[in-house]
Design a protein around this motif. Structure first.
Motif: not given
Length: 235
Positions: A22, A26, A191, A196
């Protein structure tokens, strides 16, 4: 040793293998200076959730780093862009952040026997939210609370969700962005919550306690082993 670091480590270490899936942000950027309102508008971002220490300032500083001042003020003043702080801080720092960022809600979370409760500070004013604070008061005094609430620390989907709720974006996570300097707390929280994220380089790393500096270097190494060298830019 920092109490916050100890609490975060106890939460993080048993979940390390799962959370390693995770930690991919982004976007990677060198600095908050590379974020501007126009680019966020093009990306459809309307709400920004901020980490503070290492992202906007040195560890436990009392002001945004001067090198970030202009860019950060431009973001705060951008029409249609809302902001909140999601923090792992202790009680005294929570009050201090309210004074440093009087126009932004600062969100902390707590576990009680009655459920999760979230403490929101705007300047000198506070409110409690969530099932564990259904009457709007301190959940430590709620029926069945079992005494002092236990802090919820990043990484946490619920902390991000509470911040989105405060900003009225709970039903539009796709319009939110988390900005932070640590993979396993800030980026993993984003995440887990399905929003994002932007990973920035840690500001003034030497200002942090030595255990935190070690963990920051280790998480960077783990990221590169798993994902390789990160690219840069909001694209």
């Amino acid at each position: 040793m920092s109490a916050t670091w100890v609490q975060t480590s106890r939460r993080l270490l048993p979940r390390l293998a799962r959370l390693s899936r995770e930690i991919r942000p982004t976007f990677h950027l060198d600095s908050v200076n590379e974020i501007n309102p126009g680019t966020l508008r093009d990306l459809g971002v309307e709400a920004v959730l901020w980490d503070v220490d290492g992202t906007l300032m040195a560890h436990h500083s009392d002001r945004v780093d001067p090198a970030l001042g202009s860019a950060f003020e431009a973001l705060l003043g951008a029409p249609g862009l809302r902001h909140a702080i999601v923090s792992n801080c202790q009680e005294d720092r929570f009050a201090e952040l309210g004074r440093i960022f009087p126009g932004m809600p600062v969100v902390l979370g707590y576990e009680t026997e009655a459920g999760a409760a979230f403490r929101v500070r705007r300047g000198d004013e506070e409110e409690w939210r969530g099932p564990g604070a259904s009457d709007g008061s301190d959940p430590a005094n709620a029926p069945g609370s079992g005494g002092a609430p236990r802090p919820i620390r990043k990484p946490s989907r619920r902390l991000v969700g509470a911040a989105l709720d405060v900003l009225d974006f709970a039903d539009r996570p796709e319009a939110a962005l988390m900005v932070g300097d640590q993979y396993f707390t800030d980026i993993a929280s984003a995440s887990l919550a399905g929003i994002r994220s932007v990973k920035v380089a840690t500001l003034h790393r030497a200002s942090f306690p030595s255990p935190v500096r070690v963990s920051q270097r280790l998480e960077g190494l783990l990221y590169r082993l798993k994902y390789g060298l990160p690219g840069r830019g909001l694209a």
